[in-house]
Design a protein around this motif. Sequence first.
Motif, PDB file in Angstrom:
ATOM      1  N   ILE A   1      -4.923  48.810  27.459  1.00  0.00           N
ATOM      2  CA  ILE A   1      -5.553  47.958  28.520  1.00  0.00           C
ATOM      3  C   ILE A   1      -4.998  48.753  29.853  1.00  0.00           C
ATOM      4  CG2 ILE A   1      -5.336  45.740  29.890  1.00  0.00           C
ATOM      5  CD1 ILE A   1      -5.037  44.428  26.800  1.00  0.00           C
ATOM      6  N   LEU A   2      -5.951  48.668  30.781  1.00  0.00           N
ATOM      7  CA  LEU A   2      -5.358  49.458  31.987  1.00  0.00           C
ATOM      8  C   LEU A   2      -5.425  48.273  32.945  1.00  0.00           C
ATOM      9  CD1 LEU A   2      -4.522  51.942  33.283  1.00  0.00           C
ATOM     10  CD2 LEU A   2      -6.953  52.262  34.199  1.00  0.00           C
TER      11      LEU A   2
ATOM     12  N   LEU B   1      -5.848  49.141  46.092  1.00  0.00           N
ATOM     13  CA  LEU B   1      -6.199  49.100  44.427  1.00  0.00           C
ATOM     14  C   LEU B   1      -4.945  49.675  43.861  1.00  0.00           C
ATOM     15  CD1 LEU B   1      -9.557  50.119  42.663  1.00  0.00           C
ATOM     16  CD2 LEU B   1      -7.354  51.062  42.022  1.00  0.00           C
ATOM     17  N   THR B   2      -4.297  48.924  42.939  1.00  0.00           N
ATOM     18  CA  THR B   2      -2.982  49.513  42.472  1.00  0.00           C
ATOM     19  C   THR B   2      -2.989  49.632  40.982  1.00  0.00           C
ATOM     20  OG1 THR B   2      -1.761  48.510  44.314  1.00  0.00           O
ATOM     21  CG2 THR B   2      -0.617  49.238  42.437  1.00  0.00           C
ATOM     22  N   VAL B   3      -2.915  50.684  40.170  1.00  0.00           N
ATOM     23  CA  VAL B   3      -3.226  50.923  38.938  1.00  0.00           C
ATOM     24  C   VAL B   3      -1.889  50.744  38.274  1.00  0.00           C
ATOM     25  CG1 VAL B   3      -3.820  52.377  37.000  1.00  0.00           C
ATOM     26  CG2 VAL B   3      -5.012  52.467  39.096  1.00  0.00           C
ATOM     27  N   LEU B   4      -1.475  49.881  37.446  1.00  0.00           N
ATOM     28  CA  LEU B   4      -0.223  49.502  36.800  1.00  0.00           C
ATOM     29  C   LEU B   4      -0.293  50.281  35.684  1.00  0.00           C
ATOM     30  CD1 LEU B   4      -0.584  47.213  38.783  1.00  0.00           C
ATOM     31  CD2 LEU B   4       0.931  45.982  37.181  1.00  0.00           C
ATOM     32  N   PRO B   5       0.915  50.708  34.975  1.00  0.00           N
ATOM     33  CA  PRO B   5       1.010  51.464  33.494  1.00  0.00           C
ATOM     34  C   PRO B   5       0.225  50.671  32.681  1.00  0.00           C
ATOM     35  CG  PRO B   5       3.130  51.032  34.832  1.00  0.00           C
ATOM     36  CD  PRO B   5       2.534  50.309  35.420  1.00  0.00           C
ATOM     37  N   PRO B   6      -0.280  51.477  32.040  1.00  0.00           N
ATOM     38  CA  PRO B   6      -1.492  51.075  30.919  1.00  0.00           C
ATOM     39  C   PRO B   6      -0.356  50.408  29.809  1.00  0.00           C
ATOM     40  CG  PRO B   6      -1.263  53.399  30.749  1.00  0.00           C
ATOM     41  CD  PRO B   6      -0.755  52.992  31.921  1.00  0.00           C
ATOM     42  N   ILE B   7      -1.120  49.487  29.031  1.00  0.00           N
ATOM     43  CA  ILE B   7      -0.469  48.905  27.906  1.00  0.00           C
ATOM     44  C   ILE B   7      -1.123  49.478  26.519  1.00  0.00           C
ATOM     45  CG2 ILE B   7      -0.254  46.640  26.542  1.00  0.00           C
ATOM     46  CD1 ILE B   7      -1.118  45.223  29.011  1.00  0.00           C
TER      47      ILE B   7
ATOM     48  N   ALA C   1       2.654  36.603  25.286  1.00  0.00           N
ATOM     49  CA  ALA C   1       3.497  37.083  26.278  1.00  0.00           C
ATOM     50  C   ALA C   1       3.132  38.446  27.030  1.00  0.00           C
ATOM     51  CB  ALA C   1       4.864  37.725  25.422  1.00  0.00           C
ATOM     52  N   ILE C   2       2.156  39.217  26.364  1.00  0.00           N
ATOM     53  CA  ILE C   2       1.481  40.185  26.946  1.00  0.00           C
ATOM     54  C   ILE C   2       0.708  39.804  28.154  1.00  0.00           C
ATOM     55  CG2 ILE C   2      -0.154  42.241  26.854  1.00  0.00           C
ATOM     56  CD1 ILE C   2       1.154  42.502  23.977  1.00  0.00           C
ATOM     57  N   ARG C   3      -0.137  38.842  27.854  1.00  0.00           N
ATOM     58  CA  ARG C   3      -1.057  38.075  28.882  1.00  0.00           C
ATOM     59  C   ARG C   3      -0.369  37.684  29.939  1.00  0.00           C
ATOM     60  NH1 ARG C   3      -3.406  33.218  30.546  1.00  0.00           N
ATOM     61  NH2 ARG C   3      -1.799  32.141  29.147  1.00  0.00           N
ATOM     62  N   VAL C   4       0.791  36.904  29.774  1.00  0.00           N
ATOM     63  CA  VAL C   4       1.522  36.422  31.038  1.00  0.00           C
ATOM     64  C   VAL C   4       2.176  37.322  31.758  1.00  0.00           C
ATOM     65  CG1 VAL C   4       3.504  34.822  31.653  1.00  0.00           C
ATOM     66  CG2 VAL C   4       1.667  34.276  29.913  1.00  0.00           C
ATOM     67  N   ARG C   5       2.976  38.373  31.126  1.00  0.00           N
ATOM     68  CA  ARG C   5       3.607  39.552  31.894  1.00  0.00           C
ATOM     69  C   ARG C   5       2.669  40.330  32.612  1.00  0.00           C
ATOM     70  NH1 ARG C   5       5.208  42.960  27.518  1.00  0.00           N
ATOM     71  NH2 ARG C   5       3.409  44.377  28.095  1.00  0.00           N
ATOM     72  N   THR C   6       1.548  40.557  32.183  1.00  0.00           N
ATOM     73  CA  THR C   6       0.372  41.436  32.707  1.00  0.00           C
ATOM     74  C   THR C   6      -0.054  40.541  34.126  1.00  0.00           C
ATOM     75  OG1 THR C   6      -0.286  42.530  30.554  1.00  0.00           O
ATOM     76  CG2 THR C   6      -1.771  42.560  32.731  1.00  0.00           C
ATOM     77  N   ARG C   7      -0.222  39.405  33.898  1.00  0.00           N
ATOM     78  CA  ARG C   7      -0.811  38.495  34.807  1.00  0.00           C
ATOM     79  C   ARG C   7       0.145  38.487  35.924  1.00  0.00           C
ATOM     80  NH1 ARG C   7      -0.669  32.599  33.136  1.00  0.00           N
ATOM     81  NH2 ARG C   7       1.415  32.646  34.060  1.00  0.00           N
ATOM     82  N   ARG C   8       1.392  38.423  35.672  1.00  0.00           N
ATOM     83  CA  ARG C   8       2.532  38.288  36.795  1.00  0.00           C
ATOM     84  C   ARG C   8       2.689  39.465  37.460  1.00  0.00           C
ATOM     85  NH1 ARG C   8       6.655  34.286  33.314  1.00  0.00           N
ATOM     86  NH2 ARG C   8       5.454  32.145  34.054  1.00  0.00           N
TER      87      ARG C   8
END
Length: 299
Positions: free
Chosen positions: A191-192, A219-225, A237-244
């Motif tokens: 996931i990107l 537009l800010t690209v975060l580290p991929p999962i 946990a991944i969903r909540v962490r990514t959302r925040r």
Amino acid sequence: MIPPPTPHPDEPVELHFAPQGRAARLKFSVLGRPLIWRALRQAGRASADLSVQQRFQLQQRFSRLVLNHLEVRLEMRGLEHVGAGPYLIAPLHEGIADVLCLLQLPLPMRFVARREIFGWPVVGPVVTRLGHLPINPEHPLGGFRDLWRGAEAILEGGESLTTFPQGAIAGIQSDFQRGVFEVARRVGAPILPVAISGTHRIWEHPFAPALRYGQPVALTVLPPISAQEVQAGHLEAIRVRTRRAMKAAALAPNSPPARFFDPDRDGYWDGYRLDIDPDFPELARKMAAHRAAFLRGTA
């Protein structure tokens, strides 16, 4: 302010543009509207057998053409996090112009879109011709099935698939749905995450027809999962962490202002799936109370 009428997902959509300012109205009338409609019609006549690279180039050219005309000041951050892909790209969702900005990423991609967009005038034939993926978020089981099967085929063909986990352009308080995370686990894809802010000021559809030139967008690209983390980790946990993390990037002091949802101004969007992030508890309570009253027939 009287909120706008809430459309039904199955009602036909009329696309209106109201450029802000006399000079903008003249520029859009003489140059912008003809340029956009001509480019869309040309894209709609593209070959049905486009290669991945041909589709990528066509979409990027269209995106750059419109962004340049609208004088969008796009700042792209975190491009060092973009690998070869393919990814499930998971961006925040502020407005229709999100798509134009995301197409400037160096990745061939297709988009997941609400089914009714495929019936829009001029736009519908283009997204259909270019092979984007229609889903119906108001039917979660069928929508998830379509997303899963479509993602498998598109990723196997070497393209990334962009799906907006908020599922709505209401505002930053919209919660993330689980679909993109569940699909990533099933198809074994990374996931990107991409944070976006500022696009809601370009064109305010569906809340208003306001159109503005010269808007800043970040537009800010975060580290991929990684696919391995998605497979082995706790999805919630991944969903909540990514959302925040994505919302923190969009709300950073050096980013253009994000869009905030106000149901008294924007309408409650009854009939649409619109969940509020529990990190915005006051709005979440307000929406829950309205939805309960709506179901009782007292709203």
